[in-house]
Design an enzyme around this catalytic site. Structure first.
Site: not given
Ligand code: BG6
Length: 482
Positions: A18, A46, A150, A182, A242, A333, A398
């Site tokens: 949050a 809480r 998630k 997304l 992701h 990867k 870029t």
């Molecule tokens: C989160 C994972 O969903 O995404 C993390 O729990 C990860 O472990 C993060 O670091 C990466 O998100 P971003 O937006 O920093 O690439």
């Protein structure tokens, strides 16, 4: 959409998500005048926080450039209600606060109001809170929307159970499952790139594409999150969600429209064409201390069991069995504690079929999602000047240089805006989620049952030794970047 009176409830308002994501995103929307004119934001948690304590927390992540007038005006929309997650009376009190606010906004009795329930909560209290919301705070006279994040379960079965529990409470069109990838600019850009330009789609298939690589690298370990991470591992943390989401957008056929159901139908079709991933097509790693000892290994974290076999790195090769992609390997990867921060999609094209020029390197289209938003095409040119040699160059878009001064919003801001607009296109549908788990569940169960040992790699390195070779062998990709 017309400006309906809107109440946004943030459950878990005193927590990290949050503080770091939800409130800053709401503030961003407020600053850009994108919140409905009559909005209230009610934090619920809480912790025994005074109004001031709560405001301090919210403020701590609003960004250095936030003007104090803006902050004060934003905080003017926010309230904090302390309550337990499992006590119905506390939700009754919460509802009363919301009703009081709504009537102050002139929304009392209005048949069309919006209530958004944002769950910034650990999975353990998820269903309980959703149940209380449904029974006590949900209002048939409102448009109700629940936002969840998630982990959506930890395998196919638990995810199905969760979907079942949620669907007993909320209709699918009231549920917004966030996958924040997304909401990223370059991910949202993929359908535009593919379907608004004539020349991408022409080569976007097995005849021209040799392989696709989707890579997620982070330069830090699980510091401080070892407890959470050890239960999940890198596949559940970023790959199953992701990276697979990104893959489905890169691979999908053109949707009939940009409507949420058409888009999600196409993405789900891609996932349906992927067989469960095999262990032999997977390489797992776990980081150890950096070579110079300055960075700790994964198991040096006190919150991680000393005999943990949880992977912090995973590379898998998968195939999409449809007309477009048959025979094209996709190399996914992901790793923590690597040498750099990078998320990209690399589409490597086939060699030229004629031999007019010596083969120098393959063309590649690279979409860099972060840290440097860009799209570039590795292109062979004649070396400029009197030489007739070939040189590898780039057609380079870029964003920082092309769109100077454009502020790219955080993924959460765009996603919350979608929620306010009732747009599901960038949210995960339950059948899509189900397919994503189907692909990874047998592998995850096997790894856990056999305690498959991950290969060690040093903190700050490129990953386990042999990872490049493993991918080259299976995916037949050639290194470029000469
Ligand atoms: C989160 C994972 O969903 O995404 C993390 O729990 C990860 O472990 C993060 O670091 C990466 O998100 P971003 O937006 O920093 O690439």
């Amino acid at each position: 959409e017309e400006d309906l009176p809107t109440t946004i409830f943030v459950f878990g308002a005193s927590g990290d998500l949050a503080k770091k994501k939800t409130f800053p995103a709401l503030f961003h929307l407020f600053q850009h005048k994108l919140l409905p004119k009559r909005t209230r934001i009610i934090g619920y948690a809480r912790s025994n926080l005074s109004r001031e304590d709560f405001f301090e927390r919210v403020k701590s992540h609003l960004g250095a450039d936030a003007g104090s007038d803006d902050i004060a005006a934003f905080l003017g929309l926010c309230l904090y209600v302390r309550g337990r997650y499992d006590v119905p009376d506390d939700y009754v009190a919460l509802r009363k606060v919301a009703e009081g606010q709504e009537s102050a906004l002139g929304a009392e009795g209005a048949s069309r109001r919006v209530r958004v329930y944002y769950m910034a909560l650990p999975p353990s209290v998820f269903v309980d809170v959703a149940t209380q919301i449904r029974h006590t705070v949900y209002d048939d006279a409102c448009t109700n929307r629940i936002v969840i994040e998630k982990p959506f379960g930890h395998d196919l079965e638990s995810s199905r159970q969760l979907s079942k529990d949620i669907s007993a409470l909320f209709a699918e069109n009231e549920v917004f499952r966030i996958d924040h990838y997304l909401g990223k600019e370059m991910v949202k850009n993929i359908p535009t790139l593919r379907f608004a330009n004539v020349f991408y789609e022409a080569v976007w298939n097995r005849n021209y594409i040799a392989n696709v690589q989707i890579t997620f690298k982070e330069p830090f370990g699980t510091e401080g999150r070892g407890g959470y991470f050890d239960e999940f591992g890198i596949i559940r943390d970023v790959v199953q969600n992701h990276l697979l989401q990104v893959l489905s957008i890169v691979a999908m056929n053109q949707p009939r429209s940009l409507g949420a159901e058409d888009v999600r139908d196409r993405k789900t079709e891609v996932l349906r064409s992927i067989l469960p991933i095999q262990l032999e097509d997977t390489l797992l790693g776990q980081y150890v201390a950096s070579a110079d000892g300055s960075k700790p290994g994964y198991k040096d974290d006190d919150t991680v069991p000393k005999d943990s076999t949880t992977a912090t790195f995973a590379q898998c090769v998968l195939h999409i069995d449809n007309d477009r992609w048959c025979g094209v390997p996709w190399v996914i990867k992901a790793g923590k504690a690597l040498d750099e921060a990078k998320m990209l999609i690399r589409i490597q094209f086939r060699d030229m079929p004629n031999a007019l020029f010596p083969s120098l390197a393959r063309n590649e289209l690279v979409i860099q999602v972060s840290p440097k938003e860009s799209v570039y095409i590795k292109t062979i040119v004649k070396e400029p000047g009197l030489s007739t040699n070939l040189a590898m160059s780039e057609l380079d878009l870029t964003y920082k240089t092309r769109y100077q001064g454009v502020n790219i919003p955080d993924a959460y801001a765009t996603l919350i805006l979608d929620v306010l607009n009732g747009d599901h296109s960038n949210f995960v549908r339950s059948d899509e989620l189900d397919e994503a788990w189907r692909i990874f569940t047998p592998l995850l169960h096997q790894i856990e049952a056999e305690k498959t040992a991950p290969l060690p790699y040093a903190y700050g390195s490129r990953g386990p030794e042999g990872a490049d070779e493993f991918a080259r062998k299976r995916a037949g990709y050639k290194r470029t970047g000469l």
